[in-house]
Design an enzyme around this catalytic site. Sequence first.
Site, PDB file in Angstrom:
ATOM      1  N   GLY A 115     -14.187 -20.658   2.159  1.00 31.52           N
ATOM      2  CA  GLY A 115     -13.306 -20.037   3.320  1.00 31.52           C
ATOM      3  C   GLY A 115     -14.493 -19.137   3.956  1.00 31.52           C
TER       4      GLY A 115
ATOM      5  N   GLY B 279     -13.148 -16.684   6.687  1.00 32.27           N
ATOM      6  CA  GLY B 279     -12.268 -15.709   7.709  1.00 32.27           C
ATOM      7  C   GLY B 279     -12.679 -14.265   7.246  1.00 32.27           C
ATOM      8  N   GLY B 280     -11.498 -13.561   7.569  1.00 31.78           N
ATOM      9  CA  GLY B 280     -11.876 -11.997   7.254  1.00 31.78           C
ATOM     10  C   GLY B 280     -12.326 -11.571   6.164  1.00 31.78           C
TER      11      GLY B 280
ATOM     12  CB  THR C  65      -3.527  -4.794   6.834  1.00 30.84           C
ATOM     13  OG1 THR C  65      -3.583  -6.060   6.400  1.00 30.84           O
ATOM     14  CG2 THR C  65      -2.107  -4.678   7.582  1.00 30.84           C
TER      15      THR C  65
ATOM     16  CG  LEU D 282     -10.153 -13.523  -2.375  1.00 33.57           C
ATOM     17  CD1 LEU D 282     -10.874 -12.587  -0.928  1.00 33.57           C
ATOM     18  CD2 LEU D 282     -10.817 -12.638  -3.540  1.00 33.57           C
TER      19      LEU D 282
ATOM     20  CB  SER E 225      -1.155   0.012   1.459  1.00 37.69           C
ATOM     21  OG  SER E 225      -1.953  -1.024   0.740  1.00 37.69           O
TER      22      SER E 225
ATOM     23  CG  ASN F 261     -10.234  -1.865   4.468  1.00 30.47           C
ATOM     24  OD1 ASN F 261     -11.169  -1.198   4.243  1.00 30.47           O
ATOM     25  ND2 ASN F 261      -9.529  -2.153   3.278  1.00 30.47           N
TER      26      ASN F 261
ATOM     27  CG  ASP G 196     -10.252  -5.682   2.610  1.00 29.12           C
ATOM     28  OD1 ASP G 196      -9.447  -4.967   1.758  1.00 29.12           O
ATOM     29  OD2 ASP G 196     -10.134  -6.097   3.529  1.00 29.12           O
TER      30      ASP G 196
ATOM     31  CE  LYS H 226      -7.796  -6.169   6.596  1.00 30.73           C
ATOM     32  NZ  LYS H 226      -8.022  -6.936   5.240  1.00 30.73           N
TER      33      LYS H 226
HETATM   34  P1  NAP Z   1      -8.260 -15.581   7.765  1.00 31.13           P
HETATM   35  O1  NAP Z   1      -9.282 -14.773   8.241  1.00 31.13           O
HETATM   36  O2  NAP Z   1      -7.155 -16.224   8.643  1.00 31.13           O
HETATM   37  O3  NAP Z   1      -9.158 -16.682   6.931  1.00 31.13           O
HETATM   38  C1  NAP Z   1      -8.417 -17.799   6.455  1.00 31.13           C
HETATM   39  C2  NAP Z   1      -9.512 -18.596   5.889  1.00 31.13           C
HETATM   40  O4  NAP Z   1      -8.835 -19.839   5.217  1.00 31.13           O
HETATM   41  C3  NAP Z   1     -10.469 -19.430   7.047  1.00 31.13           C
HETATM   42  O5  NAP Z   1     -11.664 -19.610   6.505  1.00 31.13           O
HETATM   43  C4  NAP Z   1      -9.670 -20.746   6.937  1.00 31.13           C
HETATM   44  O6  NAP Z   1     -10.560 -21.973   7.519  1.00 31.13           O
HETATM   45  C5  NAP Z   1      -9.268 -21.018   5.849  1.00 31.13           C
HETATM   46  N1  NAP Z   1      -7.958 -21.992   5.852  1.00 31.13           N
HETATM   47  C6  NAP Z   1      -6.670 -21.528   6.193  1.00 31.13           C
HETATM   48  N2  NAP Z   1      -5.675 -22.456   6.005  1.00 31.13           N
HETATM   49  C7  NAP Z   1      -6.683 -23.591   5.272  1.00 31.13           C
HETATM   50  C8  NAP Z   1      -6.079 -24.823   5.047  1.00 31.13           C
HETATM   51  N3  NAP Z   1      -4.838 -25.243   4.981  1.00 31.13           N
HETATM   52  N4  NAP Z   1      -7.223 -25.667   4.611  1.00 31.13           N
HETATM   53  C9  NAP Z   1      -8.333 -25.126   4.449  1.00 31.13           C
HETATM   54  N5  NAP Z   1      -8.945 -23.891   4.958  1.00 31.13           N
HETATM   55  C10 NAP Z   1      -7.965 -23.068   5.456  1.00 31.13           C
HETATM   56  O7  NAP Z   1      -7.515 -14.741   6.404  1.00 31.13           O
HETATM   57  P2  NAP Z   1      -8.026 -13.627   5.598  1.00 31.13           P
HETATM   58  O8  NAP Z   1      -7.639 -12.432   6.158  1.00 31.13           O
HETATM   59  O9  NAP Z   1      -9.409 -13.994   5.093  1.00 31.13           O
HETATM   60  O10 NAP Z   1      -7.222 -13.996   4.130  1.00 31.13           O
HETATM   61  C11 NAP Z   1      -7.337 -14.960   3.326  1.00 31.13           C
HETATM   62  C12 NAP Z   1      -6.711 -14.881   2.086  1.00 31.13           C
HETATM   63  O11 NAP Z   1      -7.285 -13.621   1.261  1.00 31.13           O
HETATM   64  C13 NAP Z   1      -5.281 -14.670   2.216  1.00 31.13           C
HETATM   65  O12 NAP Z   1      -4.526 -15.521   1.171  1.00 31.13           O
HETATM   66  C14 NAP Z   1      -4.934 -13.233   1.766  1.00 31.13           C
HETATM   67  O13 NAP Z   1      -3.758 -12.772   1.238  1.00 31.13           O
HETATM   68  C15 NAP Z   1      -6.055 -12.967   0.869  1.00 31.13           C
HETATM   69  N6  NAP Z   1      -6.591 -11.373   0.783  1.00 31.13           N
HETATM   70  C16 NAP Z   1      -6.393 -10.976  -0.145  1.00 31.13           C
HETATM   71  C17 NAP Z   1      -6.925  -9.529  -0.529  1.00 31.13           C
HETATM   72  C18 NAP Z   1      -6.850  -8.872  -1.788  1.00 31.13           C
HETATM   73  O14 NAP Z   1      -6.884  -7.749  -1.673  1.00 31.13           O
HETATM   74  N7  NAP Z   1      -6.472  -9.556  -2.771  1.00 31.13           N
HETATM   75  C19 NAP Z   1      -7.680  -8.858   0.496  1.00 31.13           C
HETATM   76  C20 NAP Z   1      -7.578  -9.723   1.726  1.00 31.13           C
HETATM   77  C21 NAP Z   1      -7.243 -11.103   1.659  1.00 31.13           C
HETATM   78  P3  NAP Z   1     -10.778 -22.237   9.358  1.00 31.13           P
HETATM   79  O15 NAP Z   1     -11.953 -21.323   9.537  1.00 31.13           O
HETATM   80  O16 NAP Z   1     -11.000 -23.706   8.853  1.00 31.13           O
HETATM   81  O17 NAP Z   1      -9.545 -21.933   9.949  1.00 31.13           O
END
Ligand code: NAP
Length: 311
Positions: free
Chosen positions: A132, A134-135, A67, A238, A22, A92, A107, A71
């Site tokens: 998924g 997560g956040g 970030t 993503l 950023s 965010n 986001d 968040k």
């Molecule tokens: P987060 O809150 O930690 O959530 C992660 C999610 O992935 C949860 O649902 C988790 O499942 C699942 N997960 C993690 N490891 C796994 C595995 N080995 N097998 C199966 N499921 C798994 O993370 P987040 O902030 O949402 O970010 C997730 C992804 O999005 C990252 O790759 C991040 O870089 C990307 N992202 C991209 C942008 C963009 O602007 N392009 C913005 C934000 C995030 P459980 O609930 O079972 O733990």
Amino acid sequence: MMINGKTTICGIFGCPVGHSLSPAMHNAAFASLGLNWVYLPFEVGPKGLPAAVEAVRALNMAGVNVTVPHKQQAAALVDQLSPAAGLSGAVNTIVNRGGVLHGHNTDGEGFLRALEEEAGLRAEAGPALILGAGGAARAVAAALALNGSPEIIVANRTPEKAAQLSELIRNRTGCRASALTWPAGPGQGGPGEGDWASVLARASLVVQTTPLGMGPGAEGTPPLPFDLLNPGQVVVDLIYNPACTTFMNRCQAAGARVFNGLGMLLHQGAAAFELWTGRQAPLAVMRDALKQNIQVRRQETGDRRQEGAGE
Ligand code: NAP
């Protein structure tokens, strides 16, 4: 860049923050529009967020991005929440309007803008399957639901979190929402195979929000029954580094139209830029800055652990 007594300050709070793209993206945007603004990275530890957010007000900063891992906590520290930030429970972007701190979640907005720009698809086009819970999944689900998506289906490794997210969307918006069993392995629909077939038959959009496949050489992929995808179905991963994940390759091989997360990263930044400055974001400049910095990152062997992390 010339910093003087009139320079307006904004930045990003995160831990770690060194991987963030950023600062490069926003400083390039300020320079291209001749704005006397600067965007700085601030490493804010787990306990430091309340003081850091208060400093936005005390230092008369224009605002900040927030970030990982802050968040959700940030949503409790601002004075007002946008509908998307309120629904997703995550902020965010903080905007300081005369000492009142407004919390936004760009986001989800960034995801929608990228979806329309790249795939020509809008939220109301049809049901969306989100892999998924997560956040990032919450931000995408909230934005889709608040912008006319007729149905959201969530599948997650931990089923309770998929159930919670779908319940939140169902109870707080007019969007239908349900949870789907995470398959046992790639191509194995498992006990819910019938459900997967019916969901993938009607979904206009599949969004991959887990970190599986992130970083160089990572081959992990969510266990989607790839053979159930439809030709031309839109799939967004993503992750943006690598530019094409194993998941994207497999979806493409099944005939889907696939897109990575770079557009979302760009447009979440553009939406924040517009909230702070009131000016239209210079997208081409910001996109170039992102691409250049991702390229530099790929060449830095010591930084592999952080590659591809979202903002
Ligand atoms: P987060 O809150 O930690 O959530 C992660 C999610 O992935 C949860 O649902 C988790 O499942 C699942 N997960 C993690 N490891 C796994 C595995 N080995 N097998 C199966 N499921 C798994 O993370 P987040 O902030 O949402 O970010 C997730 C992804 O999005 C990252 O790759 C991040 O870089 C990307 N992202 C991209 C942008 C963009 O602007 N392009 C913005 C934000 C995030 P459980 O609930 O079972 O733990």
